[in-house]
Scaffold this motif. Structure first.
Motif, PDB file in Angstrom:
ATOM      1  N   ARG A  69       0.836  -1.195   0.000  1.00  0.00           N
ATOM      2  CA  ARG A  69       0.000   0.000   0.000  1.00  0.00           C
ATOM      3  C   ARG A  69       0.875   1.250   0.000  1.00  0.00           C
ATOM      4  N   VAL A  70       0.479   2.207  -0.814  1.00  0.00           N
ATOM      5  CA  VAL A  70       1.236   3.452  -0.902  1.00  0.00           C
ATOM      6  C   VAL A  70       1.204   4.187   0.423  1.00  0.00           C
ATOM      7  N   GLU A  71       0.075   4.118   1.137  1.00  0.00           N
ATOM      8  CA  GLU A  71      -0.035   4.891   2.370  1.00  0.00           C
ATOM      9  C   GLU A  71       0.961   4.411   3.420  1.00  0.00           C
ATOM     10  N   GLU A  72       1.397   3.151   3.345  1.00  0.00           N
ATOM     11  CA  GLU A  72       2.426   2.691   4.266  1.00  0.00           C
ATOM     12  C   GLU A  72       3.735   3.420   3.999  1.00  0.00           C
ATOM     13  N   GLU A  73       4.046   3.637   2.725  1.00  0.00           N
ATOM     14  CA  GLU A  73       5.255   4.381   2.363  1.00  0.00           C
ATOM     15  C   GLU A  73       5.156   5.826   2.834  1.00  0.00           C
ATOM     16  N   CYS A  74       3.929   6.347   2.863  1.00  0.00           N
ATOM     17  CA  CYS A  74       3.725   7.748   3.202  1.00  0.00           C
ATOM     18  C   CYS A  74       3.509   7.967   4.700  1.00  0.00           C
ATOM     19  N   ALA A  75       3.634   6.931   5.520  1.00  0.00           N
ATOM     20  CA  ALA A  75       3.425   7.071   6.958  1.00  0.00           C
ATOM     21  C   ALA A  75       4.682   7.679   7.581  1.00  0.00           C
ATOM     22  N   LEU A  76       4.825   8.981   7.447  1.00  0.00           N
ATOM     23  CA  LEU A  76       6.073   9.644   7.813  1.00  0.00           C
ATOM     24  C   LEU A  76       6.172   9.926   9.312  1.00  0.00           C
ATOM     25  N   LYS A  77       5.022  10.144   9.975  1.00  0.00           N
ATOM     26  CA  LYS A  77       4.994  10.324  11.423  1.00  0.00           C
ATOM     27  C   LYS A  77       5.954  11.406  11.900  1.00  0.00           C
ATOM     28  N   SER A  78       5.849  12.593  11.297  1.00  0.00           N
ATOM     29  CA  SER A  78       6.742  13.676  11.702  1.00  0.00           C
ATOM     30  C   SER A  78       6.124  14.573  12.770  1.00  0.00           C
ATOM     31  N   GLY A  79       4.858  14.339  13.117  1.00  0.00           N
ATOM     32  CA  GLY A  79       4.229  15.094  14.196  1.00  0.00           C
ATOM     33  C   GLY A  79       3.650  16.422  13.754  1.00  0.00           C
ATOM     34  N   ASN A  80       2.608  16.869  14.469  1.00  0.00           N
ATOM     35  CA  ASN A  80       1.982  18.180  14.249  1.00  0.00           C
ATOM     36  C   ASN A  80       1.678  18.423  12.774  1.00  0.00           C
ATOM     37  N   SER A  81       0.970  17.500  12.167  1.00  0.00           N
ATOM     38  CA  SER A  81       0.852  17.553  10.716  1.00  0.00           C
ATOM     39  C   SER A  81      -0.036  18.682  10.215  1.00  0.00           C
ATOM     40  N   HIS A  82       0.419  19.274   9.100  1.00  0.00           N
ATOM     41  CA  HIS A  82      -0.375  20.251   8.353  1.00  0.00           C
ATOM     42  C   HIS A  82      -0.862  19.656   7.043  1.00  0.00           C
ATOM     43  N   ILE A  83      -0.519  18.402   6.772  1.00  0.00           N
ATOM     44  CA  ILE A  83      -0.710  17.805   5.459  1.00  0.00           C
ATOM     45  C   ILE A  83      -1.970  16.952   5.419  1.00  0.00           C
ATOM     46  N   ALA A  84      -2.747  17.118   4.345  1.00  0.00           N
ATOM     47  CA  ALA A  84      -3.909  16.257   4.142  1.00  0.00           C
ATOM     48  C   ALA A  84      -3.478  14.977   3.411  1.00  0.00           C
ATOM     49  N   TYR A  85      -2.936  15.129   2.192  1.00  0.00           N
ATOM     50  CA  TYR A  85      -2.545  13.953   1.407  1.00  0.00           C
ATOM     51  C   TYR A  85      -1.217  14.225   0.700  1.00  0.00           C
ATOM     52  N   ILE A  86      -0.551  13.141   0.326  1.00  0.00           N
ATOM     53  CA  ILE A  86       0.681  13.213  -0.459  1.00  0.00           C
ATOM     54  C   ILE A  86       0.419  12.575  -1.810  1.00  0.00           C
ATOM     55  N   PHE A  87       0.613  13.350  -2.876  1.00  0.00           N
ATOM     56  CA  PHE A  87       0.421  12.857  -4.239  1.00  0.00           C
ATOM     57  C   PHE A  87       1.792  12.733  -4.902  1.00  0.00           C
ATOM     58  N   ASP A  88       2.207  11.497  -5.139  1.00  0.00           N
ATOM     59  CA  ASP A  88       3.512  11.244  -5.750  1.00  0.00           C
ATOM     60  C   ASP A  88       3.301  10.889  -7.214  1.00  0.00           C
ATOM     61  N   LEU A  89       3.921  11.672  -8.107  1.00  0.00           N
ATOM     62  CA  LEU A  89       3.754  11.431  -9.537  1.00  0.00           C
ATOM     63  C   LEU A  89       4.246  10.050  -9.946  1.00  0.00           C
ATOM     64  N   LYS A  90       5.174   9.493  -9.186  1.00  0.00           N
ATOM     65  CA  LYS A  90       5.657   8.144  -9.484  1.00  0.00           C
ATOM     66  C   LYS A  90       4.483   7.155  -9.495  1.00  0.00           C
ATOM     67  N   TRP A  91       3.620   7.268  -8.492  1.00  0.00           N
ATOM     68  CA  TRP A  91       2.482   6.358  -8.389  1.00  0.00           C
ATOM     69  C   TRP A  91       1.339   6.780  -9.303  1.00  0.00           C
ATOM     70  N   LEU A  92       1.114   8.086  -9.427  1.00  0.00           N
ATOM     71  CA  LEU A  92       0.011   8.543 -10.270  1.00  0.00           C
ATOM     72  C   LEU A  92       0.236   8.147 -11.735  1.00  0.00           C
ATOM     73  N   TRP A  93       1.492   8.200 -12.178  1.00  0.00           N
ATOM     74  CA  TRP A  93       1.787   7.803 -13.553  1.00  0.00           C
ATOM     75  C   TRP A  93       1.561   6.304 -13.742  1.00  0.00           C
ATOM     76  N   MET A  94       1.905   5.512 -12.745  1.00  0.00           N
ATOM     77  CA  MET A  94       1.644   4.073 -12.831  1.00  0.00           C
ATOM     78  C   MET A  94       0.150   3.805 -12.969  1.00  0.00           C
ATOM     79  N   VAL A  95      -0.654   4.604 -12.273  1.00  0.00           N
ATOM     80  CA  VAL A  95      -2.104   4.455 -12.385  1.00  0.00           C
ATOM     81  C   VAL A  95      -2.552   4.820 -13.788  1.00  0.00           C
ATOM     82  N   ARG A  96      -2.046   5.933 -14.315  1.00  0.00           N
ATOM     83  CA  ARG A  96      -2.418   6.349 -15.670  1.00  0.00           C
ATOM     84  C   ARG A  96      -2.092   5.244 -16.682  1.00  0.00           C
ATOM     85  N   MET A  97      -0.924   4.603 -16.520  1.00  0.00           N
ATOM     86  CA  MET A  97      -0.497   3.554 -17.439  1.00  0.00           C
ATOM     87  C   MET A  97      -1.027   2.181 -17.019  1.00  0.00           C
ATOM     88  N   MET A  98      -1.595   2.101 -15.801  1.00  0.00           N
ATOM     89  CA  MET A  98      -2.081   0.849 -15.229  1.00  0.00           C
ATOM     90  C   MET A  98      -0.990  -0.225 -15.284  1.00  0.00           C
TER      91      MET A  98
END
Length: 330
Positions: A224-253
């Motif tokens: 799961r991508v969200e496991e890679e994105c589990a940064l746990k840096s505290g006091n988060s201001h971030i809603a989501y992380i969009f990585d073009l590496k994964w989005l392009w894979m989705v586009r190309m399936m």
């Protein structure tokens, strides 16, 4: 398709969590509530822990009250004074003095990090009001900044769409990270003391656009991508992380469709002039992101018939050629 081939095809699918993120990004694309942050770090190519540059860009769609369509950007580029004379040249071109979107600043790395943390905290609290108006430029087309008589005045006051999907999911957070293989950059910033990068978990399935409820979890890749994105840096201001590496894979399936930022920009008809400058790369990442998410995601799943991957070029190099002919095939 034989079972073994079917299993291979399933393993090549991008993670379904990446598909969810693509769906969310596509749904958020016209929402002025979202503030996107792209950040890039350039290191010395021979390692030894030297950081050469930091670059980041804030962006978002123009508020509806402006009566205009397009995006606003504020881009920044900093050169680390400790490594001012250190340059890349063997594996990565030296582009640190070729920032296209403003003026580079050369200061100590600690000062750069303090400025980044200050901006992150203030934008999280105050939105676009935290960014000086003189730093903001408008693009009505991706990559084309309005100049001279074309310029339009846009009130930098935020416009929050309380009826939007993003507003309902984001738990009062306003910032989404956009990057290309960005997790390494974020982890680097965290090791340097930056806080605020712990994103939300993905929303429940019944709130995800384009979700196919007929899919059996046993048919999906188990990572799961969200496991890679589990940064746990505290006091988060971030809603989501969009990585073009994964989005392009989705586009190309296709999980194996990894792609460098420069080539990705060219595929999406974005001009990537002077990549490998941290400030430029942060800006181009957002250009590519906007170009990529304008189309809804393809249907998720293994195609019924195998499709050939299109080659980058159709030129065929003959089995034998003269040395002077080589330039005809480059």
């Amino acid at each position: 398709m034989p079972r073994s081939e079917q299993e291979k095809a399933i393993r090549r699918l991008p993670p379904y969590s990446a598909y969810i993120l693509y769906s969310l990004a596509n749904s958020f694309q016209h929402d002025p509530t979202v503030i996107y942050l792209s950040v890039d770090v350039e290191w010395y190519e021979k390692g030894v822990g030297r950081t050469l540059e930091y670059g980041w860009t804030w962006s978002g769609v123009l508020p509806k009250s402006s009566g205009q369509t397009g995006w606003r950007y504020a881009s920044y580029h900093y050169i680390c004074k400790e490594c001012e004379l250190v340059t890349n040249s063997i594996y990565v071109p030296n582009r640190k003095l070729n920032f296209r979107w403003g003026k580079s600043k050369t200061i100590m790395e600690d000062e750069i990090l303090q400025e980044f943390q200050r901006q992150l905290n203030q934008v999280a609290a105050d939105g676009w009001k935290a960014i000086p108006n003189e730093d903001v430029v408008i693009e009505k087309e991706v990559g084309k900044v309005l100049k001279g008589d074309e310029k339009i005045e846009v009130d930098i006051e935020d416009e929050i769409d309380t009826s939007s999907l993003f507003y309902s999911l984001a738990e009062s957070r306003r910032i989404c990270i956009v990057g290309h293989d960005v997790i390494n950059d974020l982890k680097h910033l965290i090791t340097r003391g930056i806080r605020g990068f712990d994103p939300l978990t993905l929303p429940p399935k019944d709130r995800i656009p384009h979700y196919d409820s007929s899919l059996d979890d046993s048919q999906l890749p188990n990572d799961r991508v969200e496991e890679e994105c589990a940064l746990k840096s505290g006091n988060s201001h971030i809603a989501y992380i969009f990585d073009l590496k994964w989005l392009w894979m989705v586009r190309m399936m296709d999980r194996q469709e990894g792609i460098k930022l420069e080539r990705l920009c060219k595929e999406l008809k974005v001009d990537p002039f002077c990549c490998h400058n941290a400030g430029n790369d942060a800006r181009y990442t957002l250009h590519a992101f906007y170009a990529l998410i304008k189309d809804p995601p393809p249907d998720y799943g293994v195609p019924k018939a195998a499709t050939a991957v299109k080659p980058l070029t159709t030129t065929k190099v003959p089995k034998t050629y003269r040395s002077e002919d080589i330039f005809d095939y480059l």
